[in-house]
Design a protein around this motif. Structure first.
Motif, PDB file in Angstrom:
ATOM      1  N   CYS A 155       0.936  -1.275  -0.136  1.00 45.84           N
ATOM      2  CA  CYS A 155       0.091   0.130  -0.077  1.00 45.84           C
ATOM      3  C   CYS A 155       0.943   1.262  -0.103  1.00 45.84           C
ATOM      4  CB  CYS A 155      -0.854  -0.123   1.151  1.00 45.84           C
ATOM      5  SG  CYS A 155      -2.165  -1.380   1.160  1.00 45.84           S
ATOM      6  N   SER A 244      -7.140  -5.241   4.120  1.00 47.24           N
ATOM      7  CA  SER A 244      -6.959  -4.632   3.044  1.00 47.24           C
ATOM      8  C   SER A 244      -8.114  -4.947   2.133  1.00 47.24           C
ATOM      9  CB  SER A 244      -5.523  -4.444   2.416  1.00 47.24           C
ATOM     10  OG  SER A 244      -4.833  -3.731   3.272  1.00 47.24           O
ATOM     11  N   SER A 264      -9.150  -1.582   5.473  1.00 48.86           N
ATOM     12  CA  SER A 264      -8.490  -0.590   5.108  1.00 48.86           C
ATOM     13  C   SER A 264      -8.921  -0.023   3.739  1.00 48.86           C
ATOM     14  CB  SER A 264      -7.136  -1.073   5.208  1.00 48.86           C
ATOM     15  OG  SER A 264      -6.047  -0.300   4.897  1.00 48.86           O
ATOM     16  N   VAL A 277      -4.128   1.144  -2.305  1.00 47.00           N
ATOM     17  CA  VAL A 277      -4.469  -0.337  -1.926  1.00 47.00           C
ATOM     18  C   VAL A 277      -4.439  -1.450  -3.022  1.00 47.00           C
ATOM     19  CG1 VAL A 277      -5.627  -1.808  -0.083  1.00 47.00           C
ATOM     20  CG2 VAL A 277      -5.870   0.652  -0.223  1.00 47.00           C
TER      21      VAL A 277
END
Length: 407
Positions: A155, A244, A264, A277
């Protein structure tokens, strides 16, 4: 850690609600540690510990009782010396000392921020290092634990993402982070006290180094141990797993762990999230949200937390805020707005405070809680997105990092 009671009475406290049903463990005997030739008890589930005791010669009829006794000594009282487990026969204690050990990761350094945040650099097997953070607040606190050495997700706003994945942590190395923090905070119960007396680690967040759902089995087993009512006894509602967006494992997390879930998220379009991401290129926003809609029902959770780091000129516009509330419509949720915590070479800047407040106001008026997270531990690089083990801090230039992020 041997000055504990001379007997192990049953813990005097009410056990928290149990976790969601889990898949039974495969009862294989754990491997011996190459350094000592003994098996580390820390990180073994009850089922695995029972199998290991039987393999070591404990009669099957006694094994369940022995597991309960050892469990209380290790996870309720924090005892590390088998000789101090005085409700066990001497010959059995000698057997334990010969075949097993109670070992934690090693604390290399401890830094304390001006705001009281503590950051531990912890060494695990193989000489690798991870970081663990304790954030105090109102007499209690949250422990941020790591699940991997490094991370595979890259990320672009996250310091940990600039460190390549080295390996997954074991369940023992994850539980060990909780235990070493309790050691440092001196919060193990004393004789006559219940589990909540003096408790400082009141919540755990799997938000440290690594993607927890890429180390699912170890994370699940570690959290089973942490949630066990006869030991550390943190209820599943006090544990939050941050991902994520590893879509195939989210449903498993609901049914096999049952803890709170944080996503996330950080962007409201696939084009921006692909950069921030990169896992979004595999499971895009719509695919992720379709999966999340089932999580509260499967896990009996009240809501999902969406984490949203505020990046100046990247994802902080009024249009982003309006898209965000439209995207999550129908999902019980709160939005954690995180002012970006800068790190050496980072290609982003924190959004202006007025912009963050305007974003929060749009989200709030749409009916969602939108707390702005107060940065903690920035002076010791312990804030969200800043973790990276000291021995792995590659000195990349700002231009190199920006190029990798596609900026």
């Amino acid at each position: 850690m041997t000055d504990r009671p001379t007997a192990a009475p049953a813990p005097a406290f009410n056990a928290p609600a149990s976790a969601a049903p889990v898949t039974p463990d495969v009862l294989t005997v754990p491997r011996k540690l190459p350094e000592t030739g003994r098996i580390n008890i820390v990180g073994l589930t009850r089922e695995a510990l029972r199998a290991a005791l039987i393999e070591a010669g404990t009669p099957e009829k006694q094994a369940k009782m022995r597991v309960g006794q050892i469990w209380q000594w290790v996870y309720y009282w924090g005892v590390r010396d088998f000789a101090a487990m005085t409700n066990l026969a001497k010959d059995f204690r000698a057997l334990l000392a010969e075949r097993f050990e109670i070992a934690l990761p090693q604390v290399v350094t401890r830094k304390i921020s001006a705001d009281g945040t503590r950051k531990y650099l912890v060494r695990i097997a193989g000489g690798h290092e991870v970081e663990v953070v304790y954030i105090p607040e109102d007499g209690r606190g949250t422990l941020c634990v790591s699940s991997q050495v490094g991370c595979t997700l890259t990320c672009s706003f996250c310091h940990t993402g600039t460190q390549k994945l080295v390996r997954n942590l074991t369940a023992g190395e994850i539980v060990g982070q909780v235990m070493l923090a309790r050691d440092d905070l001196n919060e193990w119960p004393q004789p006559g006290e219940g589990a909540e007396a003096g408790r400082l680690v009141s919540n755990i967040v799997l938000m440290g180094m690594g993607e927890p759902l890429y180390n699912f089995d170890a994370v699940r087993d570690a959290m089973k141990i942490v949630m066990d009512g006869e030991g550390i006894a943190l209820g599943r509602r006090r544990i939050t797993l941050s991902t994520s967006g590893v879509v195939p494992e989210i449903a498993r997390a609901a049914t096999e762990i049952g803890c709170q879930l944080a996503i996330s998220f950080h962007a409201t379009t696939d084009a921006v999230r692909d950069v921030l991401v990169p896992i979004n290129k595999r499971w895009n926003i719509q695919t992720l949200l379709d999966t999340l809609r089932d999580y509260p029902r499967l896990s009996n959770s009240e809501r999902i937390t969406f984490e949203y780091v505020m990046l100046k000129g990247v994802n902080d516009s009024d249009a982003d805020a309006r898209r965000l509330v439209k995207l999550i419509a129908g999902i019980p949720a709160k939005i954690n707005l995180i002012p970006f915590n800068e790190w050496p070479g980072s290609p982003y800047q924190r959004s202006d405070w007025e912009r963050i407040e305007a974003f929060a106001d749009i989200v709030y008026k749409a009916g969602y809680a939108s707390p702005i997270r107060t940065p903690r531990g920035e002076d010791i690089m312990a804030a969200c997105g800043q973790l990276k083990s000291a021995t792995e801090r590659a000195r990349k230039s700002r231009a190199e990092i920006a190029a990798e992020a596609g900026l």
